[in-house]
Design a protein around this motif. Sequence first.
Motif, PDB file in Angstrom:
ATOM      1  N   ASP A   1       0.868  -1.179   0.000  1.00  0.00           N
ATOM      2  CA  ASP A   1       0.000   0.000   0.000  1.00  0.00           C
ATOM      3  C   ASP A   1       0.902   1.226   0.000  1.00  0.00           C
ATOM      4  O   ASP A   1       1.834   1.322   0.796  1.00  0.00           O
ATOM      5  CB  ASP A   1      -0.887  -0.002   1.253  1.00  0.00           C
ATOM      6  CG  ASP A   1      -1.869   1.164   1.274  1.00  0.00           C
ATOM      7  OD1 ASP A   1      -2.747   1.193   0.403  1.00  0.00           O
ATOM      8  OD2 ASP A   1      -1.753   2.028   2.165  1.00  0.00           O
TER       9      ASP A   1
ATOM     10  N   ASP B   1      -0.972   7.683   5.203  1.00  0.00           N
ATOM     11  CA  ASP B   1      -1.840   7.823   6.384  1.00  0.00           C
ATOM     12  C   ASP B   1      -1.460   6.926   7.555  1.00  0.00           C
ATOM     13  O   ASP B   1      -1.686   7.291   8.704  1.00  0.00           O
ATOM     14  CB  ASP B   1      -3.320   7.634   6.009  1.00  0.00           C
ATOM     15  CG  ASP B   1      -3.629   6.234   5.538  1.00  0.00           C
ATOM     16  OD1 ASP B   1      -2.818   5.660   4.792  1.00  0.00           O
ATOM     17  OD2 ASP B   1      -4.690   5.702   5.900  1.00  0.00           O
ATOM     18  N   GLU B   2      -0.868   5.772   7.268  1.00  0.00           N
ATOM     19  CA  GLU B   2      -0.450   4.928   8.393  1.00  0.00           C
ATOM     20  C   GLU B   2       0.757   5.525   9.126  1.00  0.00           C
ATOM     21  O   GLU B   2       1.058   5.136  10.245  1.00  0.00           O
ATOM     22  CB  GLU B   2      -0.058   3.519   7.912  1.00  0.00           C
ATOM     23  CG  GLU B   2      -1.223   2.665   7.465  1.00  0.00           C
ATOM     24  CD  GLU B   2      -1.469   2.751   5.965  1.00  0.00           C
ATOM     25  OE1 GLU B   2      -2.500   2.267   5.514  1.00  0.00           O
ATOM     26  OE2 GLU B   2      -0.631   3.340   5.243  1.00  0.00           O
TER      27      GLU B   2
ATOM     28  N   LYS C   1     -11.560   5.812  -5.578  1.00  0.00           N
ATOM     29  CA  LYS C   1     -11.639   5.540  -4.146  1.00  0.00           C
ATOM     30  C   LYS C   1     -12.509   6.602  -3.494  1.00  0.00           C
ATOM     31  O   LYS C   1     -12.248   7.795  -3.615  1.00  0.00           O
ATOM     32  CB  LYS C   1     -10.231   5.562  -3.547  1.00  0.00           C
ATOM     33  CG  LYS C   1     -10.207   5.233  -2.070  1.00  0.00           C
ATOM     34  CD  LYS C   1      -8.779   5.114  -1.578  1.00  0.00           C
ATOM     35  CE  LYS C   1      -8.722   4.857  -0.092  1.00  0.00           C
ATOM     36  NZ  LYS C   1      -7.352   4.837   0.408  1.00  0.00           N
TER      37      LYS C   1
ATOM     38  N   ARG D   1      -9.144   1.718  10.285  1.00  0.00           N
ATOM     39  CA  ARG D   1      -8.425   2.700  11.110  1.00  0.00           C
ATOM     40  C   ARG D   1      -7.992   2.066  12.425  1.00  0.00           C
ATOM     41  O   ARG D   1      -6.949   2.414  12.967  1.00  0.00           O
ATOM     42  CB  ARG D   1      -9.304   3.933  11.362  1.00  0.00           C
ATOM     43  CG  ARG D   1      -9.920   4.513  10.098  1.00  0.00           C
ATOM     44  CD  ARG D   1      -9.214   5.738   9.565  1.00  0.00           C
ATOM     45  NE  ARG D   1      -9.488   5.929   8.148  1.00  0.00           N
ATOM     46  CZ  ARG D   1     -10.474   6.667   7.632  1.00  0.00           C
ATOM     47  NH1 ARG D   1     -11.281   7.341   8.434  1.00  0.00           N
ATOM     48  NH2 ARG D   1     -10.646   6.760   6.338  1.00  0.00           N
TER      49      ARG D   1
ATOM     50  N   ARG E   1     -11.532  12.941   4.723  1.00  0.00           N
ATOM     51  CA  ARG E   1     -10.713  12.878   3.508  1.00  0.00           C
ATOM     52  C   ARG E   1     -11.471  13.401   2.278  1.00  0.00           C
ATOM     53  O   ARG E   1     -11.136  13.065   1.153  1.00  0.00           O
ATOM     54  CB  ARG E   1     -10.303  11.428   3.243  1.00  0.00           C
ATOM     55  CG  ARG E   1      -9.563  10.757   4.386  1.00  0.00           C
ATOM     56  CD  ARG E   1      -8.903   9.475   3.889  1.00  0.00           C
ATOM     57  NE  ARG E   1      -8.499   8.573   4.942  1.00  0.00           N
ATOM     58  CZ  ARG E   1      -7.504   8.789   5.788  1.00  0.00           C
ATOM     59  NH1 ARG E   1      -6.807   9.911   5.712  1.00  0.00           N
ATOM     60  NH2 ARG E   1      -7.196   7.897   6.708  1.00  0.00           N
TER      61      ARG E   1
ATOM     62  N   GLN F   1     -10.532  12.068  -1.444  1.00  0.00           N
ATOM     63  CA  GLN F   1     -11.303  10.896  -1.853  1.00  0.00           C
ATOM     64  C   GLN F   1     -12.631  11.366  -2.452  1.00  0.00           C
ATOM     65  O   GLN F   1     -13.096  12.466  -2.187  1.00  0.00           O
ATOM     66  CB  GLN F   1     -11.532   9.971  -0.658  1.00  0.00           C
ATOM     67  CG  GLN F   1     -10.200   9.430  -0.102  1.00  0.00           C
ATOM     68  CD  GLN F   1     -10.379   8.489   1.075  1.00  0.00           C
ATOM     69  OE1 GLN F   1     -11.441   8.434   1.692  1.00  0.00           O
ATOM     70  NE2 GLN F   1      -9.321   7.763   1.407  1.00  0.00           N
TER      71      GLN F   1
ATOM     72  N   LYS G   1     -12.942   1.128  -4.963  1.00  0.00           N
ATOM     73  CA  LYS G   1     -12.938   0.891  -3.534  1.00  0.00           C
ATOM     74  C   LYS G   1     -13.864   1.856  -2.833  1.00  0.00           C
ATOM     75  O   LYS G   1     -13.760   3.053  -3.106  1.00  0.00           O
ATOM     76  CB  LYS G   1     -11.498   1.115  -3.049  1.00  0.00           C
ATOM     77  CG  LYS G   1     -11.282   0.859  -1.609  1.00  0.00           C
ATOM     78  CD  LYS G   1      -9.853   1.165  -1.272  1.00  0.00           C
ATOM     79  CE  LYS G   1      -9.721   0.997   0.218  1.00  0.00           C
ATOM     80  NZ  LYS G   1      -8.432   1.337   0.704  1.00  0.00           N
TER      81      LYS G   1
ATOM     82  N   SER H   1     -12.778  -3.007   4.917  1.00  0.00           N
ATOM     83  CA  SER H   1     -12.957  -3.447   6.294  1.00  0.00           C
ATOM     84  C   SER H   1     -14.412  -3.412   6.758  1.00  0.00           C
ATOM     85  O   SER H   1     -14.880  -4.357   7.394  1.00  0.00           O
ATOM     86  CB  SER H   1     -12.083  -2.599   7.209  1.00  0.00           C
ATOM     87  OG  SER H   1     -12.381  -1.223   7.061  1.00  0.00           O
TER      88      SER H   1
ATOM     89  N   TYR I   1     -10.478  -9.459   2.987  1.00  0.00           N
ATOM     90  CA  TYR I   1      -9.913 -10.039   4.213  1.00  0.00           C
ATOM     91  C   TYR I   1     -10.263 -11.524   4.335  1.00  0.00           C
ATOM     92  O   TYR I   1      -9.704 -12.219   5.165  1.00  0.00           O
ATOM     93  CB  TYR I   1     -10.394  -9.239   5.439  1.00  0.00           C
ATOM     94  CG  TYR I   1      -9.918  -7.803   5.355  1.00  0.00           C
ATOM     95  CD1 TYR I   1      -8.607  -7.471   5.688  1.00  0.00           C
ATOM     96  CD2 TYR I   1     -10.745  -6.794   4.865  1.00  0.00           C
ATOM     97  CE1 TYR I   1      -8.145  -6.171   5.555  1.00  0.00           C
ATOM     98  CE2 TYR I   1     -10.296  -5.490   4.735  1.00  0.00           C
ATOM     99  CZ  TYR I   1      -8.991  -5.189   5.081  1.00  0.00           C
ATOM    100  OH  TYR I   1      -8.528  -3.909   4.937  1.00  0.00           O
TER     101      TYR I   1
HETATM  102  C1  PBG Z   1      -4.985   4.184   2.736  1.00  0.00           C
HETATM  103  C2  PBG Z   1      -5.927   3.043   2.753  1.00  0.00           C
HETATM  104  C3  PBG Z   1      -7.117   2.944   3.471  1.00  0.00           C
HETATM  105  C4  PBG Z   1      -7.642   1.688   3.184  1.00  0.00           C
HETATM  106  C5  PBG Z   1      -6.757   1.058   2.334  1.00  0.00           C
HETATM  107  N1  PBG Z   1      -5.719   1.919   2.064  1.00  0.00           N
HETATM  108  C6  PBG Z   1      -7.715   3.889   4.420  1.00  0.00           C
HETATM  109  C7  PBG Z   1      -8.340   5.135   3.952  1.00  0.00           C
HETATM  110  O1  PBG Z   1      -8.213   5.527   2.797  1.00  0.00           O
HETATM  111  O2  PBG Z   1      -8.984   5.791   4.777  1.00  0.00           O
HETATM  112  C8  PBG Z   1      -8.930   1.141   3.719  1.00  0.00           C
HETATM  113  C9  PBG Z   1      -9.050  -0.341   3.631  1.00  0.00           C
HETATM  114  C10 PBG Z   1     -10.195  -0.898   4.384  1.00  0.00           C
HETATM  115  O3  PBG Z   1     -11.071  -0.194   4.910  1.00  0.00           O
HETATM  116  O4  PBG Z   1     -10.253  -2.138   4.458  1.00  0.00           O
HETATM  117  N2  PBG Z   1      -3.729   3.818   3.241  1.00  0.00           N
END
Ligand code: PBG
Length: 327
Positions: free
Chosen positions: A119, A123-124, A197, A207, A218, A222, A249, A275, A314
């Motif tokens: 990825d 953000d992480e 996205k 998160r 975002r 986004q 996504k 997620s 997942y």
């Molecule tokens: C950004 C990223 C996110 C996800 C994947 N890559 C978070 C976001 O954009 O807020 C979300 C994946 C998920 O919800 O399973 N690094």
Amino acid sequence: MPYPEIRPRRLRRNAAVRRLVAETRVAPAELVVPMFVKEGLTEPRAVASLPGVLQHSRDSLRKAAVEAVQAGVGGIMLFGVPATRDETGSGGLDPDGILNVAIRDVIAEVGDSTVVMGDLCLDEFTSHGHCGLLTPEGGVDNDATLAAYAEMAVAQADAGVHVVGPSGMMDGQVGAVRRALDAAGHQDVSVLAYAAKYASAFFGPFRDAVESALDGDRCTYQQDPANLRESLREVELDVAEGADMVMVKPALPYLDVVSAVRAAVDVPVAAYQVSGEYAMVEAAAANGWIDRERTMLETLTSIRRAGAQIILTYWAVEAAQLLRERY
Ligand code: PBG
């Protein structure tokens, strides 16, 4: 009834005929499993809002990667959770940062037996939780962020990653990453662009998994869930900038987008079952309100039917095992 009697039910009479005429199959090789690795962990740790998903230690990640390969998954998408964060997300660019180290570990373990993806987002790694660098006023600085993504892409490629997945929705990110990879001699590293996205509430549990607390939202980078045509524009730009594959996504609430993108481009189309999509099904199943396995496979089939040829989920490892028994 008209004569000759048209009876569609003839092709549903038993499992054998249904299997024969099924228009859509999901193959393990089309599934990509996202995995999280946290710096400093000695034991894997559960993620409360994603039952069954772990934050891995470096060690447990290597084992999980081998299991995923044995299950036949098509790829692994890696996410790093750093021990400390800063304003600029420097841990993502650092060759010794957790994500880059994990890429090296996984490549050492599985080599070319599956597709290893990283990825590519800040953000992480940022203390403020945004996907890019901030301006003094607190907005997200598109072009300064591109330079960071370019460096991060090269760090991941140097670590051996097969595919980078720029996911920050900055304008021009695919071109910036492609140019940087090429300039560094990484012509063979592919770009899977998170092209369409959306600013989605379905990312909530993620998160938790990456322990990222976001101040604000975002919505300036986004996409607005209201828009479909905008996705086609995003996808067209990403392909023009050199994306090898494009992704939509989230997946299930955006199947119309998946289908429109599939019709618009010739590159492989991926969809990310995020997620929140996973957590909803797990939570309902834990309450006994829906059949977990059937729902899982139905969602994957539907995403595939809409036109996604690659699905990030997942459930990838478990689904791959189930699907192998089925066909
Ligand atoms: C950004 C990223 C996110 C996800 C994947 N890559 C978070 C976001 O954009 O807020 C979300 C994946 C998920 O919800 O399973 N690094």
